[in-house]
Enzyme design. Structure first.
Site, PDB file in Angstrom:
ATOM      1  N   ALA A   7     -24.458  21.319  34.738  1.00 35.72           N
ATOM      2  CA  ALA A   7     -25.604  21.128  36.068  1.00 35.72           C
ATOM      3  C   ALA A   7     -25.860  19.454  35.681  1.00 35.72           C
ATOM      4  CB  ALA A   7     -25.897  21.975  36.918  1.00 35.72           C
ATOM      5  N   LYS A  29     -24.500  16.049  41.129  1.00 40.60           N
ATOM      6  CA  LYS A  29     -23.910  17.170  41.991  1.00 40.60           C
ATOM      7  C   LYS A  29     -23.943  17.892  42.578  1.00 40.60           C
ATOM      8  CE  LYS A  29     -20.041  14.645  38.992  1.00 40.60           C
ATOM      9  NZ  LYS A  29     -21.150  14.025  37.833  1.00 40.60           N
ATOM     10  N   ASP A  50     -18.288  19.680  35.411  1.00 40.49           N
ATOM     11  CA  ASP A  50     -18.723  18.051  34.610  1.00 40.49           C
ATOM     12  C   ASP A  50     -18.940  18.289  32.989  1.00 40.49           C
ATOM     13  OD1 ASP A  50     -18.898  15.912  35.701  1.00 40.49           O
ATOM     14  OD2 ASP A  50     -21.265  16.121  35.541  1.00 40.49           O
ATOM     15  N   ASP A  75     -24.661  29.941  27.421  1.00 42.87           N
ATOM     16  CA  ASP A  75     -23.922  28.816  27.281  1.00 42.87           C
ATOM     17  C   ASP A  75     -22.563  29.435  28.023  1.00 42.87           C
ATOM     18  OD1 ASP A  75     -21.355  28.313  25.867  1.00 42.87           O
ATOM     19  OD2 ASP A  75     -22.148  29.249  23.170  1.00 42.87           O
ATOM     20  N   CYS A 100     -16.966  11.757  32.251  1.00 39.50           N
ATOM     21  CA  CYS A 100     -17.327  10.493  32.684  1.00 39.50           C
ATOM     22  C   CYS A 100     -16.968   9.671  31.797  1.00 39.50           C
ATOM     23  CB  CYS A 100     -19.043   9.783  33.324  1.00 39.50           C
ATOM     24  SG  CYS A 100     -20.145  10.992  32.408  1.00 39.50           S
ATOM     25  N   PRO A 117     -27.675  16.187  35.076  1.00 36.24           N
ATOM     26  CA  PRO A 117     -29.163  16.048  35.499  1.00 36.24           C
ATOM     27  C   PRO A 117     -29.342  16.834  37.453  1.00 36.24           C
ATOM     28  CG  PRO A 117     -28.060  13.571  36.043  1.00 36.24           C
ATOM     29  CD  PRO A 117     -26.929  14.964  35.641  1.00 36.24           C
TER      30      PRO A 117
END
Length: 332
Positions: A138, A143, A209, A191, A263, A140
């Protein structure tokens, strides 16, 4: 012109040549001529753009009135399959950055600055009120904040394994989400590859993500040794991503859906990982997201020839969003 040339020279110095050479080889092979345009954007921060995501928990009519005056318009205007009215994001065609707000204890920020493509995984996830949601990697926290602009999950679990990034995540949530709601958010440092075993079939929606080779930031690595090491270890990322996805599938309830995003432009970390999952997990199926892609094609440039369950945002001048890969799967 002199100033621009000076800026160009300064920027050229900052580019990490080791990374650029590596990308040059790989992405020319994978993207062909498209890479040239993408490279021109990624290596020239003066043409980068930033979107302004409004925080519904700290609404400012003044801010909403100011944005159009400064040339901003809503990022998502097409007939999207999922677009809650409470998700308000503004973009403008010209480069530049809206001033950032500092973190102040006890005061919520009015907006979050981000790459507009970062919202596509959230739109693809289609979170509805009352659903149990996991944001697996999650930090920074952009989202997570965006998900909460869209809906009020039943339980919202934000996980971040990395210690430093986990602190960053907590700070983001503190800066954007009011107290009564933060109590409903569970922030953990588990984890991600183990979560499926720890919390089997617990969630309706999961966002993965994943940690990836962040093309934009890697190109500007100031530490050449670290950059070289990253490139050597890059091959291991796809295995980690596969493990995270497999874990997420275990944590998903039957009928639940999952969105995977990165990304990076790298095929090995994007479609290859998804194909591996689809070939090795008989209980998941791809979900068509082409309608969403079509609805936002005014604002984003996509790689052509991808499957219907995936998209890859390519940065280009005037639409310098991405790179952002998004794929959606459903558990049967």
């Amino acid at each position: 012109l002199k100033l621009e040339n000076k800026a160009k020279r300064k920027l050229q110095k900052q580019i990490c040549q080791v990374v650029l050479d590596h990308f040059e080889k790989q992405y020319t092979r994978e993207l062909g001529n498209t890479w040239t345009n993408v490279r021109d954007v990624l290596t020239y921060p003066l043409c980068w753009q930033y979107a302004v995501l409004l925080n519904k928990f700290s609404q400012s009519a003044e801010l909403e009135n100011t944005l159009p005056v400064k040339g901003y318009h809503p990022a998502f205007q097409g007939p999207l399959p999922y677009l809650p009215a409470s998700l308000k994001c503004y973009v403008r065609r010209t480069p530049g950055r809206f001033p950032a707000q500092k973190h102040q204890a006890g005061k919520l920020k009015e907006y979050y600055l981000l790459n507009a493509a970062s919202l596509l995984p959230v739109l693809a996830l289609e979170v509805k009120d009352g659903e149990d949601v996991l944001d697996l990697c999650a930090a920074p926290g952009g989202k997570s904040v965006a998900i909460l602009q869209c809906a009020y999950p039943g339980q919202f679990h934000c996980n971040e394994y990395d210690d430093l990034r986990s602190r960053w995540l907590k700070k983001t949530i503190e800066s954007f989400i009011p107290d009564p709601l933060t109590n409903l958010i569970m922030v953990s440092k588990l984890d991600g590859t183990q979560i499926g075993d720890l919390k089997p079939e617990l969630y309706d929606k999961i966002l993965v993500d994943a940690p990836c080779s962040n093309d934009r930031s890697w190109l500007f690595s100031s530490d050449i040794q670290q950059a070289t090491l990253r490139l050597i270890q890059r091959k291991e990322l796809s295995f980690l991503q596969f493990q995270l996805l497999r874990s997420a599938i275990k944590a998903l309830r039957p009928g639940g859906s999952l969105v995977y995003s990165t990304c990076t432009l790298s095929k090995a970390e994007n479609s290859d990982v998804i194909n591996l999952i689809l070939n090795s997990c008989s209980n998941v199926m791809p979900v068509d997201i082409s309608e969403m892609a079509k609805a936002v094609s005014q604002e984003f440039t996509f790689l052509s020839g991808t499957q219907q369950h995936e998209l890859l945002v390519l940065p280009e001048k005037g639409r310098a969003w991405g790179p952002m890969y998004v794929a959606k799967l459903k558990k049967m």
